[in-house]
Write a protein that holds these residues in place. Structure first.
Motif, PDB file in Angstrom:
ATOM      1  N   ARG A  87      38.868  47.646  59.807  1.00  0.00           N
ATOM      2  CA  ARG A  87      37.685  48.336  60.325  1.00  0.00           C
ATOM      3  C   ARG A  87      38.067  49.611  61.090  1.00  0.00           C
ATOM      4  NH1 ARG A  87      32.851  46.037  59.868  1.00  0.00           N
ATOM      5  NH2 ARG A  87      32.637  43.777  59.586  1.00  0.00           N
ATOM      6  N   ALA A  88      39.260  49.623  61.678  1.00  0.00           N
ATOM      7  CA  ALA A  88      39.713  50.788  62.441  1.00  0.00           C
ATOM      8  C   ALA A  88      40.329  51.862  61.548  1.00  0.00           C
ATOM      9  CB  ALA A  88      40.712  50.355  63.505  1.00  0.00           C
ATOM     10  N   GLY A  89      40.504  51.558  60.238  1.00  0.00           N
ATOM     11  CA  GLY A  89      40.980  52.589  59.327  1.00  0.00           C
ATOM     12  C   GLY A  89      42.196  52.250  58.505  1.00  0.00           C
ATOM     13  N   THR A  90      42.845  51.117  58.766  1.00  0.00           N
ATOM     14  CA  THR A  90      43.992  50.716  57.957  1.00  0.00           C
ATOM     15  C   THR A  90      43.518  50.292  56.572  1.00  0.00           C
ATOM     16  OG1 THR A  90      45.209  49.957  59.909  1.00  0.00           O
ATOM     17  CG2 THR A  90      45.924  49.106  57.776  1.00  0.00           C
ATOM     18  N   GLY A  91      44.163  50.797  55.515  1.00  0.00           N
ATOM     19  CA  GLY A  91      43.803  50.402  54.160  1.00  0.00           C
ATOM     20  C   GLY A  91      44.296  49.001  53.835  1.00  0.00           C
ATOM     21  N   PHE A  92      43.651  48.361  52.858  1.00  0.00           N
ATOM     22  CA  PHE A  92      44.006  47.001  52.433  1.00  0.00           C
ATOM     23  C   PHE A  92      43.966  46.972  50.921  1.00  0.00           C
ATOM     24  CE2 PHE A  92      42.875  42.297  52.216  1.00  0.00           C
ATOM     25  CZ  PHE A  92      44.123  41.865  52.650  1.00  0.00           C
ATOM     26  N   ALA A  93      45.050  46.507  50.284  1.00  0.00           N
ATOM     27  CA  ALA A  93      45.145  46.576  48.827  1.00  0.00           C
ATOM     28  C   ALA A  93      45.896  45.367  48.287  1.00  0.00           C
ATOM     29  CB  ALA A  93      45.859  47.866  48.407  1.00  0.00           C
ATOM     30  N   GLY A  94      45.596  45.020  47.030  1.00  0.00           N
ATOM     31  CA  GLY A  94      46.322  43.932  46.395  1.00  0.00           C
ATOM     32  C   GLY A  94      45.821  43.672  44.991  1.00  0.00           C
ATOM     33  N   TRP A  95      46.449  42.701  44.350  1.00  0.00           N
ATOM     34  CA  TRP A  95      46.142  42.391  42.959  1.00  0.00           C
ATOM     35  C   TRP A  95      46.069  40.881  42.773  1.00  0.00           C
ATOM     36  CZ3 TRP A  95      50.466  44.775  44.869  1.00  0.00           C
ATOM     37  CH2 TRP A  95      51.633  44.019  44.887  1.00  0.00           C
ATOM     38  N   HIS A  96      45.240  40.479  41.844  1.00  0.00           N
ATOM     39  CA  HIS A  96      45.149  39.097  41.358  1.00  0.00           C
ATOM     40  C   HIS A  96      44.992  38.113  42.538  1.00  0.00           C
ATOM     41  CE1 HIS A  96      45.419  36.420  37.932  1.00  0.00           C
ATOM     42  NE2 HIS A  96      46.382  35.717  38.488  1.00  0.00           N
ATOM     43  N   GLY A  97      45.620  36.945  42.427  1.00  0.00           N
ATOM     44  CA  GLY A  97      45.437  35.915  43.435  1.00  0.00           C
ATOM     45  C   GLY A  97      45.973  36.280  44.796  1.00  0.00           C
ATOM     46  N   GLY A  98      46.837  37.309  44.858  1.00  0.00           N
ATOM     47  CA  GLY A  98      47.404  37.708  46.135  1.00  0.00           C
ATOM     48  C   GLY A  98      46.400  38.312  47.088  1.00  0.00           C
ATOM     49  N   ILE A  99      45.220  38.710  46.559  1.00  0.00           N
ATOM     50  CA  ILE A  99      44.178  39.266  47.435  1.00  0.00           C
ATOM     51  C   ILE A  99      42.828  38.591  47.224  1.00  0.00           C
ATOM     52  CG2 ILE A  99      43.548  41.160  45.846  1.00  0.00           C
ATOM     53  CD1 ILE A  99      43.253  42.919  48.435  1.00  0.00           C
ATOM     54  N   ILE A 100      42.539  38.073  45.999  1.00  0.00           N
ATOM     55  CA  ILE A 100      41.219  37.475  45.766  1.00  0.00           C
ATOM     56  C   ILE A 100      41.288  35.988  45.405  1.00  0.00           C
ATOM     57  CG2 ILE A 100      39.792  39.491  45.330  1.00  0.00           C
ATOM     58  CD1 ILE A 100      40.406  39.132  42.335  1.00  0.00           C
ATOM     59  N   ASP A 101      42.449  35.361  45.662  1.00  0.00           N
ATOM     60  CA  ASP A 101      42.503  33.899  45.708  1.00  0.00           C
ATOM     61  C   ASP A 101      43.299  33.474  46.928  1.00  0.00           C
ATOM     62  OD1 ASP A 101      42.072  31.265  45.123  1.00  0.00           O
ATOM     63  OD2 ASP A 101      43.664  31.119  43.627  1.00  0.00           O
TER      64      ASP A 101
END
Length: 227
Positions: A87-101
């Motif tokens: 929320r303060a501005g740090t980006g968040f990224a990922g792929w497959h189960g590492g971010i959406i499982d």
């Protein structure tokens, strides 16, 4: 009068957090993109503990968090630290189960990422990924044409507020024939406060990451999400 010496621009800082289910090769997969980030001039910190999200100084200094953590559990305090940083501005990224499982029992985490894995067929599936024509001008999708992959095809529950960049038609699944033909998002972004979030559903194994369109999407997604 002597002109003040200009300072070189500060290198962006990335925090790579990996762990959870070993079937998604969290160390090898995240090492691949940690190396990419270093090549692109980032200062990279590797972490194998969700307690990194409790480190206020580390989180505030990070311009990007790349998470590769399938399933597992996150505490309320760890999630709060992650959400606060994004929320303060740090980006968040990922792929497959590492971010959406990740952290299946934490709906607050799913609210932030904008989607959650709920099913895939028992066998690998060959399916086409189609960039959304109306989002062809998005920097993440630059140069990406429709392409096919043979891997897990994720069926997802997705927040209607996300910005969908690419989709797929769900292939026939003998166990769930009613899902056939459903248009399912593959790649999306969203904003969370001042922070940017990038997600792609592809990346079950290292071979998926070798697909040029997948690799390009992840590289550009990380760059887009960076503060």
């Amino acid at each position: 009068m002597t002109e003040p010496e200009q300072q070189p621009p500060k290198a962006p800082r990335a925090l790579v957090v990996r762990g959870g289910w070993e079937g998604h090769a969290p160390v090898a997969a995240s090492d691949r993109y940690a190396a990419v980030l270093k090549e692109d001039g980032y200062e990279v910190t590797l972490s194998e503990s969700l307690d990194s999200y409790l480190d206020k100084a580390l989180m505030a200094a990070s311009d990007l968090i790349v998470q590769c953590w399938t399933m597992g559990q996150i505490t309320g305090e760890q999630l709060a630290g992650l959400s606060r940083a994004v929320r303060a501005g740090t980006g968040f990224a990922g792929w497959h189960g590492g971010i959406i499982d990740s952290f299946r029992n934490e709906t607050g985490y799913q609210l932030m990422t904008g989607g959650q894995f709920v099913h895939h067929p028992r066998e690998f599936t060959t399916y086409q990924v189609r960039p959304q024509p109306e989002r062809a001008d998005h920097p993440i999708m630059a140069g990406i044409s429709p392409f096919s992959v043979t891997t897990e095809q994720y069926y997802l529950h997705v927040d209607p507020a996300v910005d969908v960049l690419a989709v797929t038609d769900y292939e026939p699944d003998p166990d769930n024939p009613e899902l056939t033909g459903t248009v399912v998002p593959v790649t999306w972004t969203r904003h969370w406060g001042a922070g940017r979030i990038f997600v792609t559903a592809i990346g079950h194994n290292l071979a998926d990451l070798d697909i040029p369109e997948v690799d390009s999407t992840i590289r550009k997604g990380m760059a887009w999400a960076t503060r």
